[in-house]
Design a protein around this motif. Structure first.
Motif, PDB file in Angstrom:
ATOM      1  N   TRP A 162       0.787  -1.234  -0.040  1.00 55.82           N
ATOM      2  CA  TRP A 162       0.041  -0.008   0.160  1.00 55.82           C
ATOM      3  C   TRP A 162       0.915   1.318   0.166  1.00 55.82           C
ATOM      4  O   TRP A 162       0.731   2.152  -0.734  1.00 55.82           O
ATOM      5  N   GLY A 169      -6.462   4.600  -3.613  1.00 60.76           N
ATOM      6  CA  GLY A 169      -7.792   4.234  -3.017  1.00 60.76           C
ATOM      7  C   GLY A 169      -8.037   4.464  -1.346  1.00 60.76           C
ATOM      8  O   GLY A 169      -7.252   5.177  -0.712  1.00 60.76           O
ATOM      9  N   LYS A 170      -8.730   3.458  -1.041  1.00 61.49           N
ATOM     10  CA  LYS A 170      -9.135   3.626   0.429  1.00 61.49           C
ATOM     11  C   LYS A 170      -8.123   2.811   1.238  1.00 61.49           C
ATOM     12  O   LYS A 170      -7.311   2.221   0.430  1.00 61.49           O
ATOM     13  N   ALA A 171      -8.046   3.229   2.170  1.00 66.25           N
ATOM     14  CA  ALA A 171      -7.184   2.774   3.308  1.00 66.25           C
ATOM     15  C   ALA A 171      -7.449   1.260   3.476  1.00 66.25           C
ATOM     16  O   ALA A 171      -8.613   0.924   3.295  1.00 66.25           O
ATOM     17  N   GLU A 173      -8.201  -2.621   4.852  1.00 64.69           N
ATOM     18  CA  GLU A 173      -8.939  -2.846   6.039  1.00 64.69           C
ATOM     19  C   GLU A 173      -8.034  -3.660   6.822  1.00 64.69           C
ATOM     20  O   GLU A 173      -7.369  -4.721   6.273  1.00 64.69           O
ATOM     21  N   LYS A 209     -10.171  -0.175  15.625  1.00 62.43           N
ATOM     22  CA  LYS A 209     -11.144   0.551  14.630  1.00 62.43           C
ATOM     23  C   LYS A 209     -11.891   1.631  15.407  1.00 62.43           C
ATOM     24  O   LYS A 209     -12.478   1.242  16.672  1.00 62.43           O
ATOM     25  N   ARG A 314      -1.731   8.530   4.627  1.00 60.79           N
ATOM     26  CA  ARG A 314      -2.348   8.542   3.362  1.00 60.79           C
ATOM     27  C   ARG A 314      -1.852   9.549   2.327  1.00 60.79           C
ATOM     28  O   ARG A 314      -0.629  10.033   2.466  1.00 60.79           O
ATOM     29  N   GLY A 345      -6.613   5.163   7.675  1.00 59.54           N
ATOM     30  CA  GLY A 345      -8.137   5.225   7.699  1.00 59.54           C
ATOM     31  C   GLY A 345      -8.672   5.395   9.003  1.00 59.54           C
ATOM     32  O   GLY A 345      -8.411   6.161   9.846  1.00 59.54           O
ATOM     33  N   ASP A 346      -9.890   4.511   9.322  1.00 61.97           N
ATOM     34  CA  ASP A 346     -10.476   4.508  10.620  1.00 61.97           C
ATOM     35  C   ASP A 346      -9.636   3.683  11.549  1.00 61.97           C
ATOM     36  O   ASP A 346     -10.172   3.731  12.847  1.00 61.97           O
TER      37      ASP A 346
END
Length: 540
Positions: A162, A169-171, A173, A209, A314, A345-346
């Motif tokens: 990553w 894209g999105k972070a 999972e 999370k 990010r 992300g979260d």
């Protein structure tokens, strides 16, 4: 006396189910749930009424099972996971091998990070449908559950791909992970998180999370007061919405501090915070929320992404975020922190920023550990912190009695030659016989002097032979405050000035990587760490 179902009633129920299905397909989740609920009530009633044709009840059972499953899926879209799981379980009581209900339940459990439970659902679905073509669809879920279940046990995590691909894209999972820690009474304040075994610098401690997060685009500017107020309101609304839907989260949030009577608070078992722990059974989701207490909890325990002990991964670090993470809320402050946070992300990743011994309390730096005592005291008033760490105690007793320190502080204010001020401080520490960690305390407090001196070619030409080598100062500071991105940055810049790998450069690069692991954790391989180091240098 009960009567059988009339044709008009059957037609009405058929139309009602068709309407619910139509709403479900159109993704009108709230209306679909309401319509399915009406159908389920009628269906349950008619099942309680005897019927001469046994096939009639079989048909009703099948319709009820499908409706419960669809209602569960609609609820899961609205993140009403507890209620959705109840519908799945009800459907599976009717038909323990119902494929769609097993898959729906597995997906919900996966969202709740209950990996082994989700895996059992997907495996059961596969066993009961081996003859169909549906098993191929489940392979991905099974593999994902196995992977995350392993990661949640082992804590092995690698974000290298990553990072190397530029945070596309999105972070990613992540799997939630709770390492060898426990919650105990703390000498710092109230309760704290403690290690139960030795932990190496950079090693993973927690991955968790957020209950809720709110972010705002900075756009190169500081957030206005109005924007921050809107963010805070949105964040509160998100927390309230979630705790209304999840009794486990509501109960766990209720165990957090409101900043008062810290020593009287109960010490919860850390196992309560593990995703696989279902929590206390409480089917009443309409319990009134004590908003005064909740606001106090959020005020004390919410964390921001721009904290001194945090890094954010990010693509463009142009956001400001605030969130609530449950277990990290128990981590206390110290001016000699031993842990850092990494935001992906979260998810919040907590790792050791220096070696920890079994039984040692894990701490963050709420205040800047590379600032002088008077500045930290000023900030502590804002945070409502009374730091009693060894460093604050030493500096409070030592610095106040030394006129030479006051002269150095005056010199900083007047913009005197930083190299000369570093030389003066180092000479005074020799006269005062300051050694070991105490020397690290003072160097950390006057980091601004050292960083400016080492960053100035002109200054180093004049003072370089009379002040300590950068390596020695870095070791001294990181020994007491752990890895810090500002120290890493100046060490990396020094290495670049020397030409990198030439003349002992490999050894120096290993030193940089060691410090980088204390700052970012052991989450990436060397090539990806080089990318993070470049970003560290580029940061203002």
């Amino acid at each position: 006396m009960a009567t059988t179902t009339t044709s008009e009633e059957e037609e009405y129920m058929q139309n009602l189910r068709s309407k619910a299905t139509e709403l479900f397909i159109r993704e009108e989740w709230t209306n679909a749930i309401e319509t399915y609920s009406h159908f389920i009530t009628l269906c349950t009633h008619h099942l309680s009424v005897p019927h001469p044709n046994p096939l009639h009840h079989q048909k009703l059972h099948k319709s009820l099972c499908i409706s419960l499953c669809n209602r569960a899926e609609a609820k899961s879209k609205l993140r009403e996971f507890n209620s959705a799981l109840e519908d799945c379980d009800h459907a599976l009581q009717i038909d323990a091998t119902h494929f769609k209900s097993l898959v729906c339940k597995g997906k919900i459990l996966l969202c709740l990070n209950r990996y082994s439970m989700a895996l059992n659902c997907f495996k059961t679905a596969m066993l009961g449908n081996q003859a169909s073509g549906n098993c191929e669809m489940l392979v991905g879920f099974v593999e994902k559950c196995k992977k995350f279940e392993f990661l949640s046990r082992s804590g092995t995590m690698d974000l290298s791909d990553w990072v190397l691909n530029g945070f596309p894209g999105k972070a990613p999972e992540l799997a939630e992970f709770i390492g060898a820690v426990e919650i105990r009474k703390s000498e710092i304040s109230g309760r704290g998180v403690f290690t139960t075994k030795n932990v190496d610098a950079g090693s993973l401690i927690l991955v968790t999370k957020a209950v809720a997060m709110e972010r705002s685009i900075l756009g190169g500017k500081d957030l206005s007061e109005d924007t921050q107020l809107v963010m805070w309101k949105n964040f509160i609304d998100k927390v309230v919405d979630f705790v209304k839907k999840c009794h486990k989260t509501r109960n766990l949030i209720g165990k957090l501090s409101i900043g008062e009577n810290e020593d009287e608070l109960d010490v919860p078992d850390v196992d309560l915070f593990r995703p696989e722990n279902v929590g206390e059974v409480n089917s009443n989701e309409d319990v009134e929320i004590d908003m005064v207490k909740l606001l106090a909890i959020l005020d004390v325990n919410s964390l921001t992404e721009d904290a001194v002990s945090a890094n954010v991964l990010r693509k463009n670090n142009d956001c400001y975020g605030v969130g609530l993470w449950l277990l990290p809320s128990f981590v206390n402050h110290s001016c000699c922190p031993n842990a850092r946070r990494l935001h992906v992300g979260d998810y919040l990743i907590v790792h050791a920023s220096r070696d920890l011994k079994a039984g040692e309390e894990i701490t963050f730096a709420y205040l800047d550990p590379l600032s002088p005592l008077n500045k930290r005291k000023e900030l502590s008033v804002t945070w409502g912190i009374l730091c009693k760490c060894k460093r604050c105690k030493f500096e409070g007793e030592f610095l106040l009695s030394k006129q030479e320190v006051k002269e150095i502080e005056i010199g900083i204010e007047r913009g005197m030659d930083v190299g000369g001020l570093v030389y003066k401080l180092e000479e005074q520490m020799k006269r005062w016989k300051v050694r070991g960690k105490e020397k690290g305390y003072l160097r950390a407090s006057f980091w601004s002097l050292y960083s400016e001196a080492y960053g100035s070619e002109r200054c180093m030409k004049r003072w370089g032979r009379r002040i300590p080598a950068l390596d020695a100062v870095v070791d001294s500071i990181t020994d007491v405050v752990g890895g810090d991105h500002r120290v890493l940055k100046i060490l990396m810049e020094e290495l670049k000035r020397k030409g990198g790998g030439s003349g002992g450069g490999n050894l120096e690069m290993e030193k940089v990587f060691k410090l980088a692991r204390e700052v970012y954790g052991k989450v990436v391989k060397k090539q990806a760490m080089r990318t993070l180091l470049e970003l560290c240098i580029a940061a203002e």
